[in-house]
Design a protein around this motif. Structure first.
Motif, PDB file in Angstrom:
ATOM      1  N   LYS A   3      -3.578 -42.665   1.277  1.00  0.00           N
ATOM      2  CA  LYS A   3      -2.127 -42.784   1.219  1.00  0.00           C
ATOM      3  C   LYS A   3      -1.704 -44.152   1.747  1.00  0.00           C
ATOM      4  O   LYS A   3      -2.333 -44.701   2.656  1.00  0.00           O
ATOM      5  N   TRP A  32      -0.443 -46.461  -8.250  1.00  0.00           N
ATOM      6  CA  TRP A  32      -0.467 -45.774  -6.961  1.00  0.00           C
ATOM      7  C   TRP A  32       0.673 -44.752  -6.875  1.00  0.00           C
ATOM      8  O   TRP A  32       0.497 -43.655  -6.367  1.00  0.00           O
ATOM      9  N   ARG A  33       1.844 -45.143  -7.382  1.00  0.00           N
ATOM     10  CA  ARG A  33       2.990 -44.227  -7.364  1.00  0.00           C
ATOM     11  C   ARG A  33       2.694 -43.002  -8.227  1.00  0.00           C
ATOM     12  O   ARG A  33       2.900 -41.870  -7.801  1.00  0.00           O
ATOM     13  N   ASN A  34       2.194 -43.246  -9.439  1.00  0.00           N
ATOM     14  CA  ASN A  34       1.912 -42.151 -10.372  1.00  0.00           C
ATOM     15  C   ASN A  34       0.836 -41.202  -9.859  1.00  0.00           C
ATOM     16  O   ASN A  34       0.841 -40.022 -10.191  1.00  0.00           O
ATOM     17  N   SER A  35      -0.084 -41.721  -9.059  1.00  0.00           N
ATOM     18  CA  SER A  35      -1.161 -40.875  -8.542  1.00  0.00           C
ATOM     19  C   SER A  35      -0.788 -40.194  -7.221  1.00  0.00           C
ATOM     20  O   SER A  35      -1.603 -39.476  -6.647  1.00  0.00           O
ATOM     21  N   GLY A  36       0.425 -40.443  -6.732  1.00  0.00           N
ATOM     22  CA  GLY A  36       0.871 -39.782  -5.503  1.00  0.00           C
ATOM     23  C   GLY A  36       0.378 -40.407  -4.216  1.00  0.00           C
ATOM     24  O   GLY A  36       0.423 -39.777  -3.160  1.00  0.00           O
ATOM     25  N   VAL A  39       3.866 -43.376   0.046  1.00  0.00           N
ATOM     26  CA  VAL A  39       4.794 -42.675   0.929  1.00  0.00           C
ATOM     27  C   VAL A  39       5.922 -43.663   1.239  1.00  0.00           C
ATOM     28  O   VAL A  39       5.767 -44.539   2.094  1.00  0.00           O
ATOM     29  N   THR A 100       1.392 -38.205   7.308  1.00  0.00           N
ATOM     30  CA  THR A 100       1.053 -38.171   5.883  1.00  0.00           C
ATOM     31  C   THR A 100      -0.337 -38.731   5.593  1.00  0.00           C
ATOM     32  O   THR A 100      -0.746 -38.788   4.439  1.00  0.00           O
TER      33      THR A 100
END
Length: 160
Positions: A3, A32-36, A39, A100
């Protein structure tokens, strides 16, 4: 999954002091955003600052670590001392990162919070100087690797 704590302004959120964003156009950030993995957080908004808000700078000759240790202050351009809110934002960033599982952070350079290689002079004159913001200093103290939006490729290499 790894993360990454990311400055919300880098994702296009209008949370900067003047109500703007600082969006980065990067396929890596999109992936990175699409894969979650991301944060998003604006430590200043988390600490209760409004948008827009007066610009703030770490006092001249001091940096983020000095603010964290109580040896320096952060002042808005109207002279108001907002150090406590910035320290709160740094604490909330560390807490968010730990909760997180973020081992890395991608932050907006230049800010008194998120500056990773430079911050503004402390004179509200538009000039910059080398140094760390309060959030960057706090994250580094807690073992989180910090990168600026100009070092996305380095972060990507580190993630491999």
């Amino acid at each position: 999954m790894t993360k990454i704590l990311i400055s919300a302004c880098l994702l296009g959120r209008p949370v900067r002091y003047n109500g703007s964003s600082l969006s980065v156009e990067s396929s890596l950030v999109s992936d990175w955003r699409n894969s979650g993995m991301l944060v998003p957080l604006c430590p200043e908004i988390a600490a209760g600052f409004p948008t827009p808000r007066p610009p703030a700078e770490i006092e001249h000759g001091k940096l983020g670590p000095d603010v964290l240790s109580g040896e320096a202050s952060i002042f808005e351009n109207n002279g108001r001392d907002v150090s406590e809110q910035f320290v709160l934002g740094a604490s909330l960033a560390v807490k968010t990162a730990h909760e997180t599982g973020c081992r890395f952070a991608l932050l907006a350079d230049g800010s008194p919070s998120c500056g990773t290689t430079f911050v503004y002079s402390g004179h509200h004159d538009g000039k910059t100087r080398d140094g760390l913001g309060v959030v960057t200093a706090a994250l580094l103290e807690h073992g989180i690797e910090v990168y600026s939006q100009h070092r996305i490729q380095e972060l990507a290499s580190r993630l491999r």
